[in-house]
Design an enzyme around this catalytic site. Structure first.
Site, PDB file in Angstrom:
ATOM      1  N   ASN A 128       0.825  -1.082  -0.120  1.00  0.00           N
ATOM      2  CA  ASN A 128      -0.049   0.085   0.047  1.00  0.00           C
ATOM      3  C   ASN A 128       0.949   1.218   0.157  1.00  0.00           C
ATOM      4  OD1 ASN A 128       0.968   0.044   2.685  1.00  0.00           O
ATOM      5  ND2 ASN A 128      -0.946  -0.005   3.606  1.00  0.00           N
ATOM      6  N   HIS A 130       3.267   1.867   2.070  1.00  0.00           N
ATOM      7  CA  HIS A 130       3.761   2.356   3.292  1.00  0.00           C
ATOM      8  C   HIS A 130       5.505   2.166   3.306  1.00  0.00           C
ATOM      9  CE1 HIS A 130       3.293  -1.958   5.079  1.00  0.00           C
ATOM     10  NE2 HIS A 130       4.570  -1.757   5.301  1.00  0.00           N
TER      11      HIS A 130
HETATM   12  C1  GLP Z   1       6.828  -4.236   6.858  1.00  0.00           C
HETATM   13  C2  GLP Z   1       8.033  -3.360   7.278  1.00  0.00           C
HETATM   14  C3  GLP Z   1       8.482  -2.349   6.184  1.00  0.00           C
HETATM   15  C4  GLP Z   1       8.681  -3.402   4.850  1.00  0.00           C
HETATM   16  C5  GLP Z   1       7.562  -4.004   4.451  1.00  0.00           C
HETATM   17  C6  GLP Z   1       7.582  -5.007   3.163  1.00  0.00           C
HETATM   18  O1  GLP Z   1       5.524  -3.657   7.007  1.00  0.00           O
HETATM   19  N1  GLP Z   1       7.796  -2.694   8.482  1.00  0.00           N
HETATM   20  O2  GLP Z   1       9.473  -1.778   6.608  1.00  0.00           O
HETATM   21  O3  GLP Z   1       9.270  -2.631   4.029  1.00  0.00           O
HETATM   22  O4  GLP Z   1       7.071  -4.804   5.724  1.00  0.00           O
HETATM   23  O5  GLP Z   1       8.058  -6.263   3.616  1.00  0.00           O
HETATM   24  P1  GLP Z   1       8.773  -7.290   2.568  1.00  0.00           P
HETATM   25  O6  GLP Z   1      10.163  -6.719   2.501  1.00  0.00           O
HETATM   26  O7  GLP Z   1       8.612  -8.521   3.423  1.00  0.00           O
HETATM   27  O8  GLP Z   1       7.720  -7.167   1.333  1.00  0.00           O
END
Ligand code: GLP
Length: 233
Positions: A128, A130
């Protein structure tokens, strides 16, 4: 933004490592670190290298409220497993998920960031849009705060837990304002599920709806994506 498109996450990890090496060669002393599956190949390349961080400080983005370092789902545990046990830093800071007093913990963490200005911050991105745990709707000048995680983030992160119900509902996260103060930012994204967020971040308007879009206002951002994550650009 400097965009680097790679074949896959392994090549991305190697490129990410080079960004760390260049920063280290330029005398960077404070590294902002992230969790999630995205930075794992970069951490593996760093671990396999002879880069030495024993004179450096690390400051992580976020931590789940309610989880301590012995919980295998905590971000402190993740960092110990995937990096710190193999590449120790002089000091490694993460928010303390076991501190109930949010006001006290967020103030403590902002002071740490103020006293340790980040030279290079690595980021992943949520589906999303973030960054850290700064969910859509977070202000661009936000500092460390307690976040109520969105349904979408809880669902995405459930893959790391036994049951979705075990995913904490709250986290402490560095704010977007804190992230923007880093001298240099490296954002990585791999896989098709990140394509929409990457499009919004790079080509969309700067908006709270896509927190990563605030990075358009930062002067030194490198984005490493694989072809799938770049597919909507
Ligand atoms: C979590 C973390 C983020 C990260 C995101 C994506 O929400 N707080 O810092 O970027 O997940 O995770 P992934 O790298 O496993 O796709």
């Amino acid at each position: 933004m400097k965009l680097i498109i790679v074949k896959d996450q392994n090549e991305g990890g190697q490129k990410g490592y080079e960004v760390f090496k260049d920063a280290k060669d330029a005398n960077a002393k404070v590294f902002g670190l992230a969790t999630g599956s995205t930075p794992l190949t970069t951490y593996a390349a760093i671990t396999a290298s002879d880069l030495d961080f024993t004179d450096a400080t690390s400051v992580n983005l976020d931590e789940y409220v309610g989880l301590g370092e012995k919980d295998s789902q905590s971000y402190r545990y993740f960092m110990n497993e995937n990096l710190f046990s193999k590449k120790p830093f002089k000091t490694s800071y993460l928010p303390n998920g076991l501190e109930d007093d949010a006001e006290k913990e967020t103030k403590r963490y902002d002071k740490i960031i103020e006293e340790n200005p980040i030279d290079l911050q690595i980021l992943g991105i949520g589906k999303n849009g973030h960054i850290g745990f700064n969910e859509p709707g977070t202000a661009g000048d936000s500092l460390t705060h307690k976040v109520h995680l969105t349904e979408s983030t809880i669902k995405s992160n459930a893959r790391f837990f036994e049951n979705e119900a075990d995913v904490p509902n709250y986290a402490y996260s560095m704010g977007i304002g804190s992230i923007m103060k880093s001298k240099k930012i490296l954002l990585e994204a791999f896989g098709e599920s990140k394509a929409e967020a990457i499009k919004g971040m790079i080509e969309g308007p700067v908006t709270e709806d896509v927190p990563a879009s605030f990075l358009q206002n930062h002067g030194d951002v490198t984005v490493i994506v694989d072809e799938a994550a770049a597919s909507l650009l």
